[in-house]
Design a protein around this motif. Structure first.
Motif, short mmCIF file in Angstrom:
data_model
loop_
_atom_site.label_atom_id
_atom_site.label_comp_id
_atom_site.label_asym_id
_atom_site.label_seq_id
_atom_site.Cartn_x
_atom_site.Cartn_y
_atom_site.Cartn_z
N ARG A 4 -76.31 -18.25 -99.69
CA ARG A 4 -77.24 -19.38 -99.65
C ARG A 4 -76.46 -20.61 -100.08
O ARG A 4 -75.72 -20.57 -101.06
CB ARG A 4 -78.40 -19.12 -100.61
N ARG A 14 -87.88 -24.72 -102.93
CA ARG A 14 -86.96 -24.44 -104.04
C ARG A 14 -86.31 -25.72 -104.58
O ARG A 14 -85.54 -25.66 -105.52
CB ARG A 14 -85.85 -23.48 -103.59
N LEU A 27 -81.19 -19.28 -106.92
CA LEU A 27 -81.69 -17.91 -107.13
C LEU A 27 -82.93 -17.98 -108.00
O LEU A 27 -82.93 -18.68 -109.02
CB LEU A 27 -80.65 -17.04 -107.84
N ASP A 31 -85.44 -13.17 -105.66
CA ASP A 31 -84.14 -12.74 -105.15
C ASP A 31 -83.64 -11.46 -105.82
O ASP A 31 -82.61 -10.92 -105.43
CB ASP A 31 -83.11 -13.86 -105.33
#
Length: 126
Positions: A4, A14, A27, A31
Motif C-alpha cells: 500500500r 483512511r 495500516l 489489516d
C-alpha cells in the motif's frame, strides 16, 4: 503479502483531517497486523494536550520541528528529524509544532481507522 502506498491512502476514508493536520492510516485494525501505522502531518502552530487511554504509541519524526512535554514531569523534549518518542504508559503529553511536522506513528493496539482527536478538549484521547 500486500503493498500500500501513501498515494493509495490520500483522499480515502483512511485520510483523516483532525483539525490541526492529516492522519494517513496506512495500516489499521482491519489489516490484521496487530498494530496501526500512520503517516501524520501536524500543522505548524499546533499546541495540543493529548492522552491515549487505549493505545501505546511510538513516533518517529521525518520532517519539521517541535516539542513534546511529559505533563506528569513537565519534561520537555525537542522533536526534529531523526528523533523518536514513545508513549509507553498512556502518558498525558503536550505536542507543539513550531514547523509542520511529519511523523511516522505506530499504535498498539491498532486504530480502527476513523478515530479523531477532539482538539477543543484538553487531554483528548482515543
Amino acid at each position: 503479502m500486500f503493498v500500500r502506498t501513501l498515494d493509495d491512502v490520500i483522499g480515502t476514508e483512511r485520510d483523516i483531517a483532525w483539525g490541526n493536520g492529516q492522519s494517513r492510516r496506512l495500516l489499521v485494525e482491519a489489516d490484521n497486523m496487530g498494530f496501526a501505522l500512520l503517516d501524520t502531518i501536524v500543522n505548524a502552530g499546533t499546541d495540543l494536550e493529548i492522552q491515549y487511554k487505549n493505545h501505546l504509541e511510538a513516533v518517529y519524526c521525518v520532517e519539521g520541528k517541535g516539542s513534546i512535554t511529559d505533563l506528569a514531569t513537565e519534561t520537555k523534549y525537542e522533536i526534529k528529524p531523526g528523533v523518536m518518542y514513545v508513549l509507553d504508559d498512556h502518558d498525558r503529553h503536550r505536542l507543539r509544532a513550531t514547523e509542520d511536522l511529519r511523523l511516522i506513528c505506530v499504535f498498539n493496539p491498532p486504530l480502527k481507522g476513523n478515530e479523531k482527536h477532539d482538539i477543543n478538549t484538553p487531554g483528548s484521547s482515543y
